[in-house]
Design an enzyme around this catalytic site. Structure first.
Site, PDB file in Angstrom:
ATOM      1  N   CYS A 165       2.110  48.775  -9.627  1.00  0.00           N
ATOM      2  CA  CYS A 165       1.419  47.977  -8.614  1.00  0.00           C
ATOM      3  C   CYS A 165       2.268  47.990  -7.354  1.00  0.00           C
ATOM      4  O   CYS A 165       3.424  48.413  -7.366  1.00  0.00           O
ATOM      5  CB  CYS A 165       1.205  46.554  -9.104  1.00  0.00           C
ATOM      6  SG  CYS A 165       2.729  45.616  -9.186  1.00  0.00           S
TER       7      CYS A 165
ATOM      8  N   HIS B   9       5.734  46.133  -7.844  1.00  0.00           N
ATOM      9  CA  HIS B   9       6.717  46.841  -8.657  1.00  0.00           C
ATOM     10  C   HIS B   9       7.180  48.110  -7.936  1.00  0.00           C
ATOM     11  O   HIS B   9       8.345  48.486  -8.016  1.00  0.00           O
ATOM     12  CB  HIS B   9       6.131  47.176 -10.032  1.00  0.00           C
ATOM     13  CG  HIS B   9       6.275  46.055 -11.013  1.00  0.00           C
ATOM     14  ND1 HIS B   9       5.249  45.211 -11.350  1.00  0.00           N
ATOM     15  CD2 HIS B   9       7.362  45.617 -11.711  1.00  0.00           C
ATOM     16  CE1 HIS B   9       5.682  44.308 -12.221  1.00  0.00           C
ATOM     17  NE2 HIS B   9       6.962  44.534 -12.454  1.00  0.00           N
TER      18      HIS B   9
ATOM     19  N   CYS C 191      -0.927  48.258 -13.851  1.00  0.00           N
ATOM     20  CA  CYS C 191       0.481  48.573 -13.604  1.00  0.00           C
ATOM     21  C   CYS C 191       1.201  48.642 -14.953  1.00  0.00           C
ATOM     22  O   CYS C 191       0.835  47.953 -15.888  1.00  0.00           O
ATOM     23  CB  CYS C 191       1.069  47.474 -12.728  1.00  0.00           C
ATOM     24  SG  CYS C 191       2.857  47.426 -12.637  1.00  0.00           S
TER      25      CYS C 191
ATOM     26  N   CYS D  36       2.654  44.918 -15.278  1.00  0.00           N
ATOM     27  CA  CYS D  36       1.940  43.652 -15.105  1.00  0.00           C
ATOM     28  C   CYS D  36       0.431  43.876 -15.072  1.00  0.00           C
ATOM     29  O   CYS D  36      -0.048  44.988 -15.242  1.00  0.00           O
ATOM     30  CB  CYS D  36       2.432  42.921 -13.850  1.00  0.00           C
ATOM     31  SG  CYS D  36       1.949  43.697 -12.312  1.00  0.00           S
TER      32      CYS D  36
ATOM     33  N   TYR E 255       0.829  -1.212   0.000  1.00  0.00           N
ATOM     34  CA  TYR E 255       0.000   0.000   0.000  1.00  0.00           C
ATOM     35  C   TYR E 255       0.864   1.264   0.000  1.00  0.00           C
ATOM     36  O   TYR E 255       1.687   1.456   0.887  1.00  0.00           O
ATOM     37  CB  TYR E 255      -0.921  -0.009   1.224  1.00  0.00           C
ATOM     38  CG  TYR E 255      -1.975   1.065   1.137  1.00  0.00           C
ATOM     39  CD1 TYR E 255      -2.880   1.065   0.098  1.00  0.00           C
ATOM     40  CD2 TYR E 255      -2.029   2.095   2.067  1.00  0.00           C
ATOM     41  CE1 TYR E 255      -3.831   2.060  -0.018  1.00  0.00           C
ATOM     42  CE2 TYR E 255      -2.982   3.091   1.965  1.00  0.00           C
ATOM     43  CZ  TYR E 255      -3.874   3.067   0.918  1.00  0.00           C
ATOM     44  OH  TYR E 255      -4.803   4.060   0.803  1.00  0.00           O
TER      45      TYR E 255
END
Ligand code: ZN
Length: 664
Positions: free
Chosen positions: A614, A617, A601, A604, A316
């Site tokens: 953002c 960043h 941003c 991104c 098992y």
């Protein structure tokens, strides 16, 4: 034998393959029957008629109405509440039918928490718990099955309760927090989007995101090291001394001293030591090694291992144990394995002279031993991927019962006279290969020793200074490394971890590129919400504490009610505050899901919060500024040169590179 006998024992197996193996162990030629298009078997054994029928894993699951928050739940047939589990209806109907006239019930599902719950629910709903027994085995071999049948025990209520508590706690947590996210989105955008959170799933996601952000915000700093080349015999050996310098001047000063210094061999230490053979696999170790050498994901390994178990080839696999008890007949397994691994067994006999001592690991499991090959011959053909895993398990087992390897090491300590600096050079040779031949997956250095004596002078060929950059301490994870992390923090169980990682991918919170895990923008935003609004309940510490409580139920120290009550109280505390923050959560999620407009941003998909950047960043830009000042102090480079160096370094995080690219 009739397919609808009277007065019989009903044996419930977890899966069809297991039911067939049990039937074949009890009789040479069991009668094969069929109802609701599911096969089951009837055998006469020791004067009793036995009917062996399969479940299909869980046939029941928890269900609650659409309210929110929802704290009341009940067990319902899985086929009724989960449209993807309609196929379980035929197993449900068969077991319901066969339970009616049974005299006794035997739960022969896998001997673990889930198997205990699966059988318990079937007997509770269709049969009679007072006439129920538990059959416990760790391998689907004739020997183990007969032995288990002869040693039936009463139902294992501690395991059943531990399983029920886990289902209830996970259900309460998952359904309420997931609904909190979905209702928030709906309240803002009027759209029904499937989002999920989970008691173990969410802390795991948070960890991946935190890890990723700290990696992507990393700015490397410069430092100096000194490389020295020395000649020993006709070999040139180079090393950097184990001291680093912040400025080029201090490094240069020290390098000049080394140039003038004389180098001697201060000491040579020869040692011989054992390279201890590994213990047999538990599931976690198997997942790690199969990930490393076969490139399989943890969940894939679990599924392949289950097939090998159902084929009777290995014991098992969902076990935490690294030990093999004396009740397992190793000599018999070894002779059985000659059928498929003649060559390896020859090597094993050669190494051990026929004496096998298992190297027992430290980890244990109350229900099962470590994973071992049963010694059964492969019937027909098995798929290549499965065979490779079987071979890995077999080789590991053989290594664990073979002999330790022996290596010799040479440590040469070189002293640089007058400047208080020593340097060590290490060489190693393999003297006796032992288990390394059976388990050749690890690369072990095998080198020639240096031909030199103590007190001998060593010629310094050259000394040079090199600028280097610091490296980030956090690394990104592969699936296997994430699983290992969960294991270290005791999040989830052997049986659930692999599946939980896959869920994070299914929800599109994580993606994988070249074997490395990255969070998606959606994953990052979900984490922000969980951290802002569900802080404590998603913490790693609290989650592993809950795991300990669930384990206490298994030991009979806590009750299901106590743990469920605690979870309910904790959740309602958070959900009471939810109404006030629902709007904020909904807006955040709707934006990243593309349901609501927002300013992105520059670099991104996340929302711009500071001057077009953002949060992450922006933080990266602050870190970069601090780092540039340090660079200026440590080097003579101007800002333009510094930015170029940072931009081209592999150690620099992506957020930082994005910011640098705008400044260059
Ligand atoms: Zn950004």
């Amino acid at each position: 034998m009739s397919c609808e006998p009277k007065n019989y024992v009903l044996i419930i197996a977890e899966k069809s393959k297991a039911a067939k193996k049990i039937a074949e162990a009890l009789a040479e030629k069991p009668t094969i029957c069929k109802k609701y298009s599911v096969n089951y078997w009837v055998v006469k054994f020791k004067g009793k008629v036995n009917v062996i029928a399969p479940a299909a894993g869980h046939l029941f699951n928890l269900y609650g109405d659409d309210s929110f928050p929802v704290f009341s739940m009940e067990w319902k047939p899985l086929w009724e509440i989960d449209s993807s589990a309609k196929y379980t209806k035929k197993y449900y109907s068969l077991l319901s039918f066969l339970s009616k006239n049974a005299l006794e019930y035997i739960n022969a599902c896998d001997y673990d928490i889930e198997g205990s719950v699966i059988g318990y629910m079937i007997i509770k709903f269709f049969g009679d718990l007072k006439r129920a027994k538990r059959m416990k085995f760790s391998a689907l071999t004739k020997h183990d099955i007969l032995n288990a049948y002869a040693n039936l025990s009463s139902l294992d209520y501690n395991m059943i309760n531990a399983g029920i508590a886990r289902h209830k706690v996970d259900w309460l947590w998952g359904i309420n927090v997931s609904r909190a996210l979905m209702i928030a989105v709906k309240s803002v955008s009027n759209k029904k989007i499937v989002l999920s959170a989970g008691r173990v799933q969410s802390p795991t996601l948070i960890h991946v995101v935190d890890n990723e952000i700290s990696r992507e915000q990393y700015v490397p700093l410069p430092f100096y090291k000194i490389n020295v080349k020395i000649a020993i015999g006709n070999q040139t050996i180079s090393f950097s001394i184990d001291r680093t310098f912040d400025s080029k001047e201090t490094a240069q000063e020290f390098a000049n001293k080394i140039k003038k210094a004389k180098a001697f061999v201060k000491e040579i230490k020869l040692e011989e030591k054992s390279l201890i053979r590994p213990p047999p696999f538990n599931l976690g170790d198997l997942q790690v090694e199969a990930g490393r050498y076969l490139n399989y994901s943890p969940y894939y390994v679990e599924r392949l291992a289950e097939e090998l178990y159902l084929d009777g080839l290995i014991s098992y696999p969902r076990t935490n144990s690294q030990k093999i008890p004396p009740s397992v007949d190793i000599k018999e397994i070894v002779s059985g394995l000659e059928g498929n691994f003649k060559n390896l067994i020859g090597i094993l006999r050669n190494i051990t002279k026929g004496e096998y001592v298992v190297r027992q690991g430290s980890k244990d499991d109350p229900a099962h031993p470590a994973i071992y090959p049963t010694g059964n011959k492969i019937q027909g053909k098995i798929p290549l991927q499965q065979y490779k895993l079987y071979e890995l398990i077999t080789r590991r087992f053989l290594a664990s019962i073979s002999k330790d390897a022996v290596i010799q090491t040479q440590r040469v300590i070189i002293e640089l006279k007058g400047i208080n600096q020593t340097q060590e050079i290490n060489r190693q040779k393999i003297k006796f290969k032992g288990w390394l031949i059976l388990y050749p997956y690890h690369e072990i250095k095998d080198e020639e020793f240096l031909d030199i004596k103590e007190g001998e002078e060593v010629k310094i060929d050259s000394v040079s200074i090199k600028m280097d950059l610091t490296k980030p301490t956090v690394k990104r994870y592969s699936k296997v490394q994430l699983l290992k992390w969960m294991e270290n923090w005791k999040l989830g169980t052997e049986a659930t971890r692999g599946r939980i990682i896959e869920t994070l991918f299914d929800r599109k919170y994580l993606i994988q590129k070249r074997g490395v895990i990255y969070p998606t923008p959606l994953g990052i935003v979900v984490v922000e919400i969980l951290k802002d609004y569900f802080k404590d309940i998603t913490s790693v510490e609290l989650t592993s504490k809950m795991e300990e409580k669930l384990e206490s139920i298994e030991e009979g120290k806590l009750t299901v009610d106590e743990v469920v009550k605690e979870t309910t109280a904790m959740l309602s505390n958070y959900l009471e505050k939810y109404e006030r923050v629902k709007g904020q959560i909904g807006i955040k999620l709707s934006k990243i899901l593309g349901l609501k407009k927002y300013e992105k941003c520059k670099f991104c998909e996340l929302e711009a919060e500071y001057n077009g950047l953002c949060k992450y960043h922006y933080e990266a830009s602050i870190k970069l500024k601090e780092a540039i000042n340090l660079w200026k102090n440590r080097t003579k480079l101007d800002e333009k040169q510094i930015l170029k160096k940072i931009y081209t370094s592999n150690s620099t995080g992506k957020y930082v590179k994005d910011v640098v690219s705008q400044m260059m």
